[in-house]
Motif scaffolding. Structure first.
Motif, mmCIF file in Angstrom:
data_model
loop_
_atom_site.group_PDB
_atom_site.id
_atom_site.type_symbol
_atom_site.label_atom_id
_atom_site.label_comp_id
_atom_site.label_asym_id
_atom_site.label_seq_id
_atom_site.Cartn_x
_atom_site.Cartn_y
_atom_site.Cartn_z
ATOM 1 N N LYS A 172 1.033 -0.992 0.000
ATOM 2 C CA LYS A 172 -0.436 -0.286 -0.007
ATOM 3 C C LYS A 172 1.096 1.374 -0.142
ATOM 4 O O LYS A 172 1.625 1.421 0.854
ATOM 5 C CB LYS A 172 -0.641 0.114 1.186
ATOM 6 C CG LYS A 172 -0.199 0.256 2.671
ATOM 7 C CD LYS A 172 -1.395 0.421 3.935
ATOM 8 C CE LYS A 172 -1.253 0.632 5.140
ATOM 9 N NZ LYS A 172 -1.437 1.094 5.915
ATOM 10 N N GLN A 173 0.330 2.138 -0.642
ATOM 11 C CA GLN A 173 0.760 2.966 -0.721
ATOM 12 C C GLN A 173 0.814 4.450 1.053
ATOM 13 O O GLN A 173 -0.338 4.603 0.972
ATOM 14 C CB GLN A 173 0.483 4.534 -1.901
ATOM 15 C CG GLN A 173 1.354 5.651 -2.217
ATOM 16 C CD GLN A 173 0.934 6.196 -3.890
ATOM 17 O OE1 GLN A 173 -0.550 5.928 -4.141
ATOM 18 N NE2 GLN A 173 1.252 7.190 -4.226
ATOM 19 N N GLY A 176 -1.672 8.162 -0.105
ATOM 20 C CA GLY A 176 -1.965 7.850 -1.731
ATOM 21 C C GLY A 176 -3.022 6.509 -1.064
ATOM 22 O O GLY A 176 -2.747 5.823 -0.455
ATOM 23 N N THR A 208 9.104 -1.442 4.283
ATOM 24 C CA THR A 208 8.758 1.092 3.299
ATOM 25 C C THR A 208 10.147 0.609 3.149
ATOM 26 O O THR A 208 10.885 0.993 3.107
ATOM 27 C CB THR A 208 8.743 1.761 4.959
ATOM 28 O OG1 THR A 208 7.955 0.845 5.867
ATOM 29 C CG2 THR A 208 8.199 3.368 4.397
ATOM 30 N N ASP A 210 11.636 3.085 -1.181
ATOM 31 C CA ASP A 210 11.212 3.980 -2.664
ATOM 32 C C ASP A 210 10.959 3.913 -3.245
ATOM 33 O O ASP A 210 11.877 3.058 -3.976
ATOM 34 C CB ASP A 210 12.314 5.018 -1.830
ATOM 35 C CG ASP A 210 11.748 6.682 -2.910
ATOM 36 O OD1 ASP A 210 10.896 7.099 -4.086
ATOM 37 O OD2 ASP A 210 12.412 7.589 -3.224
ATOM 38 N N VAL A 211 9.695 3.642 -4.190
ATOM 39 C CA VAL A 211 9.419 3.152 -4.806
ATOM 40 C C VAL A 211 10.219 3.445 -6.216
ATOM 41 O O VAL A 211 11.244 3.146 -7.464
ATOM 42 C CB VAL A 211 8.132 3.274 -5.886
ATOM 43 C CG1 VAL A 211 7.853 4.412 -6.449
ATOM 44 C CG2 VAL A 211 7.174 2.356 -6.711
ATOM 45 N N LEU A 225 3.414 -2.967 -8.645
ATOM 46 C CA LEU A 225 2.151 -2.013 -8.434
ATOM 47 C C LEU A 225 1.141 -2.163 -9.067
ATOM 48 O O LEU A 225 -0.294 -2.151 -8.686
ATOM 49 C CB LEU A 225 2.952 -1.041 -8.697
ATOM 50 C CG LEU A 225 3.696 -0.568 -7.994
ATOM 51 C CD1 LEU A 225 4.647 1.268 -7.943
ATOM 52 C CD2 LEU A 225 3.857 0.303 -6.783
ATOM 53 N N LEU A 235 4.526 7.871 -10.073
ATOM 54 C CA LEU A 235 4.374 7.338 -9.030
ATOM 55 C C LEU A 235 6.107 7.670 -7.857
ATOM 56 O O LEU A 235 7.029 7.732 -8.111
ATOM 57 C CB LEU A 235 4.546 6.417 -8.454
ATOM 58 C CG LEU A 235 2.928 5.807 -9.025
ATOM 59 C CD1 LEU A 235 2.518 4.448 -8.530
ATOM 60 C CD2 LEU A 235 1.718 6.973 -7.679
ATOM 61 N N ASN A 238 6.952 6.654 -0.509
ATOM 62 C CA ASN A 238 7.670 5.532 -0.301
ATOM 63 C C ASN A 238 6.197 4.482 -0.195
ATOM 64 O O ASN A 238 4.814 5.326 -0.363
ATOM 65 C CB ASN A 238 7.580 5.494 1.571
ATOM 66 C CG ASN A 238 8.910 5.945 1.967
ATOM 67 O OD1 ASN A 238 10.024 5.882 0.522
ATOM 68 N ND2 ASN A 238 9.140 7.024 3.002
ATOM 69 N N PHE A 239 6.088 3.175 -0.271
ATOM 70 C CA PHE A 239 5.164 2.467 0.353
ATOM 71 C C PHE A 239 5.423 0.555 1.206
ATOM 72 O O PHE A 239 6.919 1.056 1.257
ATOM 73 C CB PHE A 239 5.182 1.479 -1.731
ATOM 74 C CG PHE A 239 4.245 1.939 -2.336
ATOM 75 C CD1 PHE A 239 3.381 1.558 -3.150
ATOM 76 C CD2 PHE A 239 5.390 2.925 -3.287
ATOM 77 C CE1 PHE A 239 2.496 2.045 -4.102
ATOM 78 C CE2 PHE A 239 4.201 3.760 -4.410
ATOM 79 C CZ PHE A 239 3.006 3.024 -4.639
#
Length: 455
Positions: A172-173, A176, A208, A210-211, A225, A235, A238-239
């Motif tokens: 999950k974002q 977002g 966690t 950073d995409v 994703l 995008l 973080n995710f």
């Protein structure tokens, strides 16, 4: 019947045929008698139609048919009896044929244009070819066995992740809406400097990341994703990834089950025997590759260096006359390729004649059986009983209206001619490593590719 050869040049000639009435009339009369027995014409009982009416109705067409058949047989027999070295097929002189008056003429003259190939010598003794003996390195053998073990490994689910594992989980974002319940990350696709946070994690741990700084390629980020590549590239931030399962592919153990799975039941029983068998298979593959390379090189050099004079103008006319879809444009592009194939065919026939090479039916059947056996083996299927193999081969050779038979026949014929050339030609041998051989092969394919564009 009077039949003569009029040679205009070394490569162009005409077969001229003069027919007198006595040459064709008996056959015409015989055919008209058959018609009179079978003809059903209103007002006459079967078999009672007057011969004059039959002649009036069918005489001309029967005469044309009988003369055409007579001419075809005469030309073919003349070529065979005189061993004329023709290429293509005889082309009737249509200008001359159009002046015939079938209603009044009793005597006829016909002319057929033929293309000839003057005698030539195949310079087998001038070949400059190399038979490469490929030597397999220990490193390549180890790599091949490791690949087999990896491809046939088992999947385990360890408690803690390590490099090369697959992580399943929920994504999950952080700031977002984007979320995915069944996300999947292959650690092979993660950048080196981002990898430490994915290694050493357990189920229920949350990572966690950073995409934009995690994956080697944007396509991978998109796959993880569940978005398009374009969307993934836009995008930021973080995710969170919560691990639900860890999967690891462990190389197969070198045991009897693995040996049986790879090579067949009880074919080998020790690690040493297994290595020996894999080495043998790899070397055999290289040997086949080297043999094909040598055969291709022999063909190329013989075609390029054998001085054969062809009746080019005649061949182009014949190709257009015998194929409706052949145009001048197609000929300008394809004629050189056609000539190479034709030259190779003439060279093979010449060598076969000089060395009394013939193909027996049994050789065609054996080649087909070998081909079918290899196909079954490549699909991992057991060897066929001989009865089934013979039946498969028989069905294959009868299929496609005999085309399959002719294809295999031609393969056997070519193999025998090449074997004969190898026994006579001054062939050099050279030992090379598998890496060198692969480079040679790549160079040949590049050269072929360039060569193709030149046509």
């Amino acid at each position: 019947m009077d039949i003569t050869l009029d040679k205009q040049t070394n490569t162009d000639a005409s077969i001229k045929i003069k027919l007198a009435e006595a040459d064709y009339q008996p056959k015409v009369e015989s055919k008209l008698k058959e018609y009179s027995k079978k003809a059903q014409i209103k007002g006459f009982r079967p078999g009672k139609v007057p011969p004059s009416l039959i002649k009036k109705m069918y005489g001309k067409s029967v005469m044309v048919d009988e003369i055409n058949q007579l001419l075809t047989d005469a030309v073919n027999n003349y070529i065979k009896e005189n061993k004329l070295p023709i290429v293509g097929e005889p082309l009737p002189d249509t200008d001359k044929a159009e002046t015939i008056d079938w209603d009044t003429q009793k005597e006829f003259e016909f002319s057929y244009n033929v293309g000839l190939v003057p005698d030539f010598k195949v310079p087998v003794d001038k070949l400059d070819v190399t038979d490469y003996q490929v030597e397999l390195s220990d490193a390549e053998l180890d790599e091949a066995i490791n690949n087999l073990r990896t491809r046939n490994g088992e999947h385990i689910h360890p408690e803690t992740s390590a490099e090369g594992d697959f992580l399943y989980g929920k994504l999950k974002q952080v700031d977002g809406e984007l979320a995915k319940e069944d996300a999947f990350i292959s650690l092979v696709t993660v950048k080196k400097d981002a990898l430490p946070q994915f290694v050493g994690v357990k189920k229920e741990d949350t990572i966690t990341f950073d995409v934009q700084n995690t994956f080697e390629k944007p396509e991978t980020a998109a796959h993880v994703l569940g978005t398009t590549t374009e969307e993934a590239e836009k995008l930021t931030g973080n995710f969170e990834f919560t691990v639900t399962d860890i999967e690891r592919s462990e190389p197969a153990t070198l045991n009897q089950d693995f040996f049986d799975k790879m090579l067949g039941k009880d074919k080998v029983t020790t690690e040493e025997e297994f290595k020996g068998k894999v080495k043998e298979i790899l070397q055999d593959n290289y040997k086949q590759g080297a043999e094909k390379r040598l055969s291709d090189e022999i063909r190329t050099q013989l075609v390029d260096n054998t001085d054969i004079t062809l009746p080019d103008d005649f061949l182009k006319r014949w190709l257009k006359a015998s194929n409706n879809n052949v145009t001048d444009e197609i000929l300008s592009k394809e004629y050189n390729l056609y000539v190479k194939d034709l030259k190779w065919s003439l060279i093979k026939n010449k060598l076969a004649e000089e060395n009394s090479i013939k193909v027996e039916h049994e050789e065609v059947v054996d080649k087909t059986k070998n081909m079918i056996t290899q196909q079954f083996a490549s699909m991992g299927m057991a060897e066929l009983p001989d009865e089934s193999l013979t039946s498969y081969a028989d069905n294959f050779l009868k299929a496609e209206k005999g085309k399959n038979y002719m294809n295999i026949f031609e393969q056997v014929f070519t193999d025998k001619v090449i074997a004969q050339v190898k026994s006579q030609a001054p062939i050099k041998t050279r030992a090379v490593s598998s890496e060198e051989f692969q480079k040679l092969d790549a160079h040949t394919h590049d050269h072929d590719h360039d060569h193709d564009h030149s046509h």
